[in-house]
Design a protein around this motif. Structure first.
Motif, PDB file in Angstrom:
ATOM      1  N   MET A  57       0.874  -2.578 -10.598  1.00  0.00           N
ATOM      2  CA  MET A  57      -0.564  -2.331 -10.510  1.00  0.00           C
ATOM      3  C   MET A  57      -0.888  -0.864 -10.783  1.00  0.00           C
ATOM      4  N   ALA A  58      -0.003   0.016 -10.374  1.00  0.00           N
ATOM      5  CA  ALA A  58      -0.252   1.450 -10.514  1.00  0.00           C
ATOM      6  C   ALA A  58      -0.125   1.945 -11.962  1.00  0.00           C
ATOM      7  N   LEU A  93       0.819  -1.215   0.000  1.00  0.00           N
ATOM      8  CA  LEU A  93       0.000   0.000   0.000  1.00  0.00           C
ATOM      9  C   LEU A  93       0.848   1.260   0.000  1.00  0.00           C
ATOM     10  N   GLU A  94       1.892   1.255   0.796  1.00  0.00           N
ATOM     11  CA  GLU A  94       2.765   2.430   0.881  1.00  0.00           C
ATOM     12  C   GLU A  94       3.352   2.767  -0.486  1.00  0.00           C
ATOM     13  N   GLU A  95       3.811   1.739  -1.199  1.00  0.00           N
ATOM     14  CA  GLU A  95       4.400   1.976  -2.514  1.00  0.00           C
ATOM     15  C   GLU A  95       3.332   2.377  -3.531  1.00  0.00           C
ATOM     16  N   PHE A  96       2.180   1.733  -3.449  1.00  0.00           N
ATOM     17  CA  PHE A  96       1.099   2.056  -4.389  1.00  0.00           C
ATOM     18  C   PHE A  96       0.666   3.508  -4.229  1.00  0.00           C
ATOM     19  N   LYS A  97       0.562   3.978  -2.990  1.00  0.00           N
ATOM     20  CA  LYS A  97       0.128   5.350  -2.746  1.00  0.00           C
ATOM     21  C   LYS A  97       1.175   6.363  -3.207  1.00  0.00           C
ATOM     22  N   LYS A  98       2.446   5.960  -3.215  1.00  0.00           N
ATOM     23  CA  LYS A  98       3.478   6.832  -3.778  1.00  0.00           C
ATOM     24  C   LYS A  98       3.259   7.004  -5.280  1.00  0.00           C
ATOM     25  N   LYS A 130      -7.898  -4.285 -11.671  1.00  0.00           N
ATOM     26  CA  LYS A 130      -6.756  -5.124 -11.324  1.00  0.00           C
ATOM     27  C   LYS A 130      -6.891  -5.660  -9.902  1.00  0.00           C
ATOM     28  N   ALA A 131      -6.424  -6.893  -9.709  1.00  0.00           N
ATOM     29  CA  ALA A 131      -6.460  -7.514  -8.381  1.00  0.00           C
ATOM     30  C   ALA A 131      -5.154  -8.258  -8.136  1.00  0.00           C
ATOM     31  N   ILE A 132      -4.792  -8.356  -6.864  1.00  0.00           N
ATOM     32  CA  ILE A 132      -3.598  -9.114  -6.492  1.00  0.00           C
ATOM     33  C   ILE A 132      -3.842  -9.793  -5.150  1.00  0.00           C
ATOM     34  N   HIS A 133      -3.205 -10.927  -4.966  1.00  0.00           N
ATOM     35  CA  HIS A 133      -3.312 -11.699  -3.731  1.00  0.00           C
ATOM     36  C   HIS A 133      -1.960 -11.727  -3.040  1.00  0.00           C
ATOM     37  N   ILE A 134      -1.940 -11.342  -1.776  1.00  0.00           N
ATOM     38  CA  ILE A 134      -0.751 -11.461  -0.928  1.00  0.00           C
ATOM     39  C   ILE A 134      -1.030 -12.574   0.070  1.00  0.00           C
ATOM     40  N   GLN A 135      -0.216 -13.618   0.010  1.00  0.00           N
ATOM     41  CA  GLN A 135      -0.497 -14.809   0.819  1.00  0.00           C
ATOM     42  C   GLN A 135       0.735 -15.254   1.588  1.00  0.00           C
ATOM     43  N   THR A 136       0.540 -15.661   2.843  1.00  0.00           N
ATOM     44  CA  THR A 136       1.620 -16.241   3.638  1.00  0.00           C
ATOM     45  C   THR A 136       1.336 -17.725   3.859  1.00  0.00           C
ATOM     46  N   ARG A 137       2.401 -18.518   3.817  1.00  0.00           N
ATOM     47  CA  ARG A 137       2.291 -19.966   3.981  1.00  0.00           C
ATOM     48  C   ARG A 137       3.379 -20.445   4.939  1.00  0.00           C
ATOM     49  N   GLY A 138       2.991 -21.280   5.879  1.00  0.00           N
ATOM     50  CA  GLY A 138       3.983 -21.810   6.799  1.00  0.00           C
ATOM     51  C   GLY A 138       4.916 -22.803   6.142  1.00  0.00           C
ATOM     52  N   GLY A 139       4.397 -23.581   5.187  1.00  0.00           N
ATOM     53  CA  GLY A 139       5.192 -24.578   4.482  1.00  0.00           C
ATOM     54  C   GLY A 139       5.529 -24.138   3.065  1.00  0.00           C
ATOM     55  N   ILE A 140       6.075 -25.070   2.308  1.00  0.00           N
ATOM     56  CA  ILE A 140       6.456 -24.814   0.919  1.00  0.00           C
ATOM     57  C   ILE A 140       5.436 -25.471  -0.004  1.00  0.00           C
ATOM     58  N   TYR A 141       4.788 -24.659  -0.826  1.00  0.00           N
ATOM     59  CA  TYR A 141       3.769 -25.164  -1.739  1.00  0.00           C
ATOM     60  C   TYR A 141       4.043 -24.800  -3.197  1.00  0.00           C
ATOM     61  N   SER A 142       5.040 -23.990  -3.452  1.00  0.00           N
ATOM     62  CA  SER A 142       5.326 -23.579  -4.832  1.00  0.00           C
ATOM     63  C   SER A 142       6.120 -24.636  -5.585  1.00  0.00           C
ATOM     64  N   ILE A 195     -17.934  -3.844  -6.324  1.00  0.00           N
ATOM     65  CA  ILE A 195     -17.949  -3.353  -7.700  1.00  0.00           C
ATOM     66  C   ILE A 195     -17.490  -1.902  -7.784  1.00  0.00           C
ATOM     67  N   ASP A 196     -17.664  -1.161  -6.717  1.00  0.00           N
ATOM     68  CA  ASP A 196     -17.361   0.267  -6.711  1.00  0.00           C
ATOM     69  C   ASP A 196     -15.870   0.570  -6.761  1.00  0.00           C
ATOM     70  N   ALA A 197     -15.016  -0.453  -6.652  1.00  0.00           N
ATOM     71  CA  ALA A 197     -13.564  -0.242  -6.633  1.00  0.00           C
ATOM     72  C   ALA A 197     -12.936  -0.480  -8.003  1.00  0.00           C
ATOM     73  N   ASP A 198     -11.692  -0.020  -8.125  1.00  0.00           N
ATOM     74  CA  ASP A 198     -10.925  -0.177  -9.359  1.00  0.00           C
ATOM     75  C   ASP A 198      -9.734  -1.118  -9.177  1.00  0.00           C
ATOM     76  N   TYR A 199      -9.258  -1.199  -7.941  1.00  0.00           N
ATOM     77  CA  TYR A 199      -8.116  -2.058  -7.604  1.00  0.00           C
ATOM     78  C   TYR A 199      -8.473  -2.866  -6.358  1.00  0.00           C
ATOM     79  N   TYR A 200      -7.919  -4.080  -6.306  1.00  0.00           N
ATOM     80  CA  TYR A 200      -8.230  -4.971  -5.183  1.00  0.00           C
ATOM     81  C   TYR A 200      -6.956  -5.638  -4.688  1.00  0.00           C
TER      82      TYR A 200
END
Length: 217
Positions: free
Chosen positions: A213-214, A28-33, A142-154, A93-98
């Protein structure tokens, strides 16, 4: 004014206690810049009353979509539930970025996220049934997912067991959104000594993704 919907999906409300929200704050900090005029709206799902698909909501949807009922013909309980559903969908629906920030729990996302997404699948509002199949109506966003995982799934033996990021990306794409590559921080529980390094890399990725995204859509 454009709007970014920042959706956090974690019972922890203090950013200091959530690695995912720490990465989200960097994003968010970078996006707002890059886009200082964009309004950021916070939506913490655990602080909301989200309609679940119970008997009333299930019948309300069916009656309105293909049974020929008018809204006024629904029961009071059905009217209440369907109204809440549409109000939540309208806010989305009212948003442009998620930006979605979630942990991976037991191979998937917290169940409250599924309940939230269930309210967004509305024929004629967020998607339509075309000749070639369902067509998302929420294009140009545009949308993006930020996810944390305890294990390795990639990589490795758990690749096919990750359903949180996979489901969210599929659902958002179905609705017509442009879904960016996810920002993932994984393995912090399995490799606690590397947690700092893992977080640092995820934050770097978050900054890059925010800049991407910006860019003009």
């Amino acid at each position: 004014m454009e709007k970014l919907l920042y959706i956090t999906v974690n019972p922890k409300r203090d950013t200091k206690l959530s690695k995912g929200m720490q990465i989200g704050e960097v994003f968010l900090e970078e996006f707002k810049k890059e886009k200082p005029d964009v309004e950021v709206v916070n939506m913490h799902l655990y602080d909301m009353e989200i309609p679940e698909i119970d008997m009333d909501l299930m019948y309300a949807r069916a009656k309105l979509s293909f049974m020929g009922y008018a809204f006024e013909q629904l029961t009071e309980a059905e009217q209440t539930q369907i109204t809440k559903m549409h109000e939540l969908a309208d806010r989305f629906i009212d948003a442009d970025y998620y930006v979605f920030v979630t942990p991976l729990w037991n191979l998937g996302s917290p169940s409250i996220l599924k309940a939230f997404l269930d309210n967004l699948f509305i024929v004629g509002k967020t998607f339509k049934n075309a000749e070639h199949g369902p067509e998302g109506l929420l294009t140009g966003r545009k949308a993006i997912h930020i996810q944390t995982r305890g294990g390795i799934y990639s990589t490795g033996p758990m690749v096919d067991f990750e359903f949180g990021d996979r489901f969210l990306r599929t659902a958002l794409g179905f609705l017509g959104l442009e879904v960016m590559d996810s920002v993932v921080a994984e393995g912090m529980d399995h490799f606690p000594k590397m947690a700092g390094e893992i977080m640092a890399k995820a934050k770097e990725k978050a900054i890059e993704s925010a800049r991407e995204m910006a860019k003009d859509k």
